[in-house]
Design an enzyme around this catalytic site. Sequence first.
Site, short mmCIF file in Angstrom:
data_model
loop_
_atom_site.label_atom_id
_atom_site.label_comp_id
_atom_site.label_asym_id
_atom_site.label_seq_id
_atom_site.Cartn_x
_atom_site.Cartn_y
_atom_site.Cartn_z
N GLN A 51 6.51 -8.77 33.87
CA GLN A 51 6.72 -7.46 34.48
C GLN A 51 8.02 -6.80 34.05
OE1 GLN A 51 5.74 -9.30 38.52
NE2 GLN A 51 5.15 -7.18 38.82
N LEU A 93 4.60 -4.93 42.23
CA LEU A 93 5.68 -4.03 41.80
C LEU A 93 5.27 -3.24 40.56
CD1 LEU A 93 8.74 -6.35 42.44
CD2 LEU A 93 8.21 -4.21 43.61
C1 QAP Z 1 2.83 -10.07 44.71
O1 QAP Z 1 4.16 -8.25 45.25
C2 QAP Z 1 2.03 -10.32 45.95
O2 QAP Z 1 3.40 -1.19 45.93
C3 QAP Z 1 4.24 -9.61 44.96
O3 QAP Z 1 5.55 0.34 46.35
C4 QAP Z 1 1.76 -9.30 46.85
O4 QAP Z 1 6.34 -8.11 45.73
C5 QAP Z 1 1.53 -11.54 46.17
C6 QAP Z 1 5.93 -3.80 46.22
C7 QAP Z 1 1.02 -9.56 47.99
C8 QAP Z 1 0.80 -11.79 47.31
C9 QAP Z 1 0.55 -10.82 48.21
C10 QAP Z 1 4.71 -3.18 46.03
C11 QAP Z 1 7.03 -3.02 46.45
C12 QAP Z 1 6.08 -5.26 46.13
C13 QAP Z 1 4.59 -1.80 46.09
C14 QAP Z 1 5.27 -7.54 45.62
C15 QAP Z 1 5.72 -1.02 46.32
C16 QAP Z 1 6.93 -1.63 46.50
C17 QAP Z 1 5.08 -6.10 45.78
CO CO Z 2 2.40 -8.36 40.56
#
Ligand code: QAP
Ligand code: CO
Length: 167
Positions: A51, A93
């Site tokens: 990423q 993210l």
């Molecule tokens: C992956 O995701 C994950 O849309 C990590 O506007 C997510 O840290 C694994 C984030 C859920 C398992 C369950 C997303 C921040 C963060 C957004 C994240 C945003 C700001 C996502």
């Molecule tokens: Co991700």
Amino acid sequence: MAILNILEFPDPRLRTIAKPVAVFDDALRQLIDDMFETMYEAPGIGLAATQVNVHKRLVVMDLSEEKNEPRVFINPELEPLTHDMDQYQEGCLSVPGFYENVDRPQQVRVKALDRNGEPYELIAEGLLAICIQHECDHLNGKLFVDYLSTLKRDRIKKKLEKLHKQQ
Ligand code: QAP
Ligand code: CO
């Protein structure tokens, strides 16, 4: 320390297959620290090197409320331990602002190396199991939107492309 730029869907670089980490040096530990700073600042709970456009098999994660339980997974290997699936509304993210339900095996064995190259093993369940599977997908060029219908994925793609043009 530095905040790194996070690639966003549909950037084709997110489709790169990452290579195993072979050298455990200060540059690697610097990258790990920068990835934590980038993840905490976002804020997020997990971040794969893919990423931030570094195509090495490296994941950082912190699932704690207090943001004081950093976890590092280098060259992670997953083995599903059950056919039972858990559904969770995932975000990413690299797909900011979108959250959709994804089904994944409920329990997985994780083998990985720590920041010093020492091997360790754990059995993951709950949010840890979901997150490590989501992050390992990134290392293989896969995103959570790939589990959605073409219609949903294309809608997300169009909305993000529009946002990127405006920026
Ligand atoms: C992956 O995701 C994950 O849309 C990590 O506007 C997510 O840290 C694994 C984030 C859920 C398992 C369950 C997303 C921040 C963060 C957004 C994240 C945003 C700001 C996502
Ligand atoms: Co991700």
